[in-house]
Design an enzyme around this catalytic site. Structure first.
Site, PDB file in Angstrom:
ATOM      1  N   GLY A 108       0.827  -1.208   0.000  1.00 18.47           N
ATOM      2  CA  GLY A 108       0.000   0.000   0.000  1.00 18.47           C
ATOM      3  C   GLY A 108       0.852   1.244   0.000  1.00 18.47           C
ATOM      4  O   GLY A 108       2.035   1.213  -0.329  1.00 18.47           O
ATOM      5  N   ASN A 109       0.251   2.367   0.375  1.00 18.06           N
ATOM      6  CA  ASN A 109       0.988   3.627   0.470  1.00 18.06           C
ATOM      7  C   ASN A 109       0.399   4.458   1.600  1.00 18.06           C
ATOM      8  O   ASN A 109      -0.522   4.031   2.293  1.00 18.06           O
ATOM      9  CB  ASN A 109       0.969   4.376  -0.866  1.00 18.06           C
ATOM     10  CG  ASN A 109      -0.429   4.670  -1.352  1.00 18.06           C
ATOM     11  OD1 ASN A 109      -1.202   5.360  -0.689  1.00 18.06           O
ATOM     12  ND2 ASN A 109      -0.787   4.133  -2.523  1.00 18.06           N
ATOM     13  N   PHE A 110       0.926   5.676   1.775  1.00 15.69           N
ATOM     14  CA  PHE A 110       0.581   6.497   2.934  1.00 15.69           C
ATOM     15  C   PHE A 110      -0.594   7.444   2.696  1.00 15.69           C
ATOM     16  O   PHE A 110      -0.853   8.312   3.522  1.00 15.69           O
ATOM     17  CB  PHE A 110       1.802   7.318   3.367  1.00 15.69           C
ATOM     18  CG  PHE A 110       2.964   6.494   3.826  1.00 15.69           C
ATOM     19  CD1 PHE A 110       2.887   5.745   4.984  1.00 15.69           C
ATOM     20  CD2 PHE A 110       4.146   6.468   3.091  1.00 15.69           C
ATOM     21  CE1 PHE A 110       3.961   4.983   5.415  1.00 15.69           C
ATOM     22  CE2 PHE A 110       5.229   5.710   3.502  1.00 15.69           C
ATOM     23  CZ  PHE A 110       5.137   4.955   4.678  1.00 15.69           C
ATOM     24  N   SER A 111      -1.307   7.305   1.608  1.00 17.36           N
ATOM     25  CA  SER A 111      -2.408   8.227   1.321  1.00 17.36           C
ATOM     26  C   SER A 111      -3.481   8.156   2.404  1.00 17.36           C
ATOM     27  O   SER A 111      -3.937   7.078   2.780  1.00 17.36           O
ATOM     28  CB  SER A 111      -3.027   7.905  -0.038  1.00 17.36           C
ATOM     29  OG  SER A 111      -4.160   8.712  -0.268  1.00 17.36           O
ATOM     30  N   ALA A 127      -4.308   7.492  -4.790  1.00 20.90           N
ATOM     31  CA  ALA A 127      -2.921   7.031  -4.934  1.00 20.90           C
ATOM     32  C   ALA A 127      -2.979   5.526  -5.221  1.00 20.90           C
ATOM     33  O   ALA A 127      -2.929   4.700  -4.316  1.00 20.90           O
ATOM     34  CB  ALA A 127      -2.124   7.312  -3.669  1.00 20.90           C
TER      35      ALA A 127
END
Length: 398
Positions: A207-210, A275
């Site tokens: 995943g990512n930090f969005s 994102a």
């Protein structure tokens, strides 16, 4: 947008009645003229003298004045007002409104009201969750009333529920928004927000930090300006503050792609703020991968479908497609490449090199890049940034 508006404020017998003073103060501060109508039970919680001092008007409670027998006309109030707000509204008053039981001045005023009616429920959380209350609310909605959803709390069972009256500032903001100019009325806007999660096994993901804050701010701004908004969001802990946003929750890029390609053909515009993961694991393990069973663990990645490219491919004339470009280097060059390759109308560019913006932040610093050139903006809150972006969108939808 409340300047010069005439508001009838109905107050019922709730412990939250003291908050009516804050509502009056907000309405008056925004230029509204307020006439209070209070139930007999409401006067047990707050005095008419206090309310009259804030509104500079006598408070209406009974059909006849106790001193001189003057008749208080609910019909005249119904014709005078630009809106009626009942806050707080108890379960008892909800039931009377839903069933036309006109046994006090407030209910007769409601039944005579020609203007829009806003209702801010306030009661015990378990009472609010009761099927009878929900049935009454649904019936009132079907009559065209605007229900301002109460705030969350915890039920006696320990589960989260709603019942506490919404904050006065948010209640007044709902009225403000209602009377505001709707420059996106009759427009359907799709927005993607948040991250996507690509599963490795049942408990792990890429995943990512969005946080989704930017996308949700855009959804709120569009809805506030009258648009029909569909928000497709990845896993986030954010809620829209503006009523009426249709939310579709997804997890993976494929799910977001499926939802976006289904919704976009019916839209006037789309803003791709999510994102989205560019890659996903080729194989997802059915069981949790155990560390002791492997000494050299690797993941083969395969490309995810490109949502922006596909929407750019199927975009019709007069549809507007907006993309986001979060870059770490060669920002303008990369944004221009994305603009042309994916058939976008404009790109919102931001950079991780701008500290205190982008992921998880409440602020952002953007540039809007289109075929007409580049417009740079200073660092602002994401709420204000959303207004800047939607201003650009609205100009292309004229």
């Amino acid at each position: 947008m409340l300047e010069g508006k005439k508001i009838v404020l109905g107050i019922t017998g709730s412990i939250a009645a003291y908050k009516s003073c804050l509502i009056i103060r907000e309405l008056v501060k925004r230029g509204a003229e307020v006439q209070v109508v209070i139930t007999p039970a409401g006067k047990e919680f707050i005095t008419p003298i206090t309310l009259s001092a804030l509104t500079q008007k006598p408070v209406v409670s009974e059909f006849f004045s106790q001193r001189d027998g003057t008749w208080n006309s609910h019909v005249k109030l119904g014709l005078w007002a630009d809106a009626m707000l009942i806050a707080p509204c108890t379960a008892s008053t909800l039931g009377k409104m839903a069933n036309g039981i006109a046994d006090n001045m407030l209910i007769t005023t409601y039944l005579s009201m020609k203007a829009p009616v806003f209702i801010a429920p306030a009661m015990d959380l378990d009472m609010y969750a009761h099927p009878t209350t929900q049935q009454n609310l649904e019936r009132l909605r079907s009559f065209g009333n605007h229900v301002i959803e109460p705030a969350s709390g915890f039920l006696a069972s320990g589960l989260e529920g709603k019942g506490r009256m919404e904050d006065p500032e948010k209640i007044v903001a709902c009225l403000d928004m209602f009377f505001e100019k709707k420059d996106l009325a009759d427009k359907h806007v799709m927005i993607t927000a948040g991250p996507t999660y690509e599963k490795i096994d049942p408990v792990r993901f890429i995943g990512n930090f969005s946080s989704g804050k930017m996308g949700f701010a855009l959804a709120d701004e569009c809805a506030r300006r009258g648009a029909d908004v569909t928000l497709i969001t990845g896993p986030v802990n954010v809620q829209c503050s503006t009523p009426g946003v249709k939310r579709i929750d997804v997890e993976s890029c494929q799910q977001m792609y499926d939802a976006a390609t289904e919704v976009f053909p019916h839209c006037h515009a789309a803003i791709l703020c999510a994102a989205v993961a560019d890659f996903r694991p080729a194989v997802v393990s059915k069981d949790k991968v155990k560390r002791e069973k492997t000494t050299d663990f690797s993941i083969q990645l395969i490309p995810n479908p490109d949502i922006a490219a596909e929407l750019g491919r199927i975009k019709r004339d007069r549809q507007v497609l907006v993309g986001f470009a979060l870059e770490t280097n060669d920002e303008q060059q990369n944004a221009l490449h994305k603009l042309k390759k994916k058939n976008l109308d404009f790109v919102v560019l931001n950079s991780l090199r701008n500290e205190g913006t982008c992921f998880r932040s409440d602020e952002n610093q953007i540039s809007i890049i289109s075929a007409d050139g580049q417009h740079d903006y200073p660092k602002k809150s994401k709420t204000v940034v959303a207004a800047d972006i939607i201003d650009q969108l609205q100009q292309r939808l004229i």
